[in-house]
Structure formats: C-alpha cells, structure tokens
Motif scaffolding. Sequence first.
Motif, PDB file in Angstrom:
ATOM      1  N   TYR A  55       0.875  -1.170   0.000  1.00 39.10           N
ATOM      2  CA  TYR A  55       0.000   0.000   0.000  1.00 39.10           C
ATOM      3  C   TYR A  55       0.910   1.217   0.000  1.00 39.10           C
ATOM      4  N   HIS A  56       0.777   2.068  -0.998  1.00 42.16           N
ATOM      5  CA  HIS A  56       1.711   3.179  -1.158  1.00 42.16           C
ATOM      6  C   HIS A  56       0.973   4.510  -1.170  1.00 42.16           C
ATOM      7  N   GLU A  58       0.014   8.223  -2.346  1.00 39.14           N
ATOM      8  CA  GLU A  58       0.073   8.964  -3.605  1.00 39.14           C
ATOM      9  C   GLU A  58       0.611  10.345  -3.252  1.00 39.14           C
TER      10      GLU A  58
END
Length: 164
Positions: A55-56, A58
């Motif tokens: 999960y990154h 933005e």
Amino acid sequence: MGRGLDNVDQGILYHLQRDARNTTTEEIAETVGVSASTVRNRIAQLEEDGIIKGYHPEIDYEAANLPLRVLFVCTAPATEQAEFVQKMLAVQGVVDVREMLVGKRNIYVEAIGTSSQDITRITDTLHDSGVTIESSEIMRQRRVQPFNHFFFMGALDDDVEGDD
C-alpha cells in the motif's frame, strides 16, 4: 502463474485501489455482499498470494517541493536489462522503472528532482550504466485510476436504484 479472481476479490481490489486508507472492511463488505471478516480473510489471502504487493501513498511531488518529474526512455541490451533495472532502482531520485517487451526503448525510468542538478546527476548515471537514453521528457501530471476489470457492478447498482 497467478490464480483466478472471483467477484469478491475483484470488488475488494477495486475498493482498495480507489482509497485503501479510508475504506473500511465493513464498507467493502456491504458493497461486495459478504461479511467484514470474509473481506479481511480475502485481503490477507490476496497479500499472501502476492496479488496485493503493498500500500503506497500517492504523493504530490510539486507540493512536496520536488517539482521536476522526468521520464527517461532508454534502450538496454536485452541480456543486461535485469541488471540495469537493479542499478537504476538504487539511484537516488528514481521512483519507477518499467521494462517493456520490445528491443529498443525497452526501459522507462521515472525520476523526481528538486533542481536541474538532480536531473543531470541521474542522466549521467544512466549514461554511465551503458544504456542509450532515447528521450527524456518533463512530466506535468500523472493520473492513476483503478483497473476497470476490477470495477464491481454492485457499486453501480446502488447508484441507479433511486432513478426509477
């Protein structure tokens, strides 16, 4: 190869791509028609299977005072492609390296910098690694959206019901 995804998996992936941080398992469960515990179990399985890799955040690089975003299109000899990708990922400022299935223009490197010196350093590093830089373009904006294949029809049905 990978496993097939059913409607529940696709619905979960759609919601996580839209907004993983602010979507609860209860909200996903309501849309896909299963219990919240089933959603949690499915997410754990999707992570274990390597389908969900992480999960990154933005990041708005301009707002973070990193205004220069450059896309380098390079050609690397096919035999050295994997080695080159690893080298590029180690370069400060490089955020994305993509391998393309073509002979020429087969590596795309996206880099972020605060100044032209940053970009020059990255350009020199690319040159020194033995690839050919075919082009380098300053990117203005990038927009990403969930893959339509994961679009869950139930989400649409909810919106349409009141229109009769």
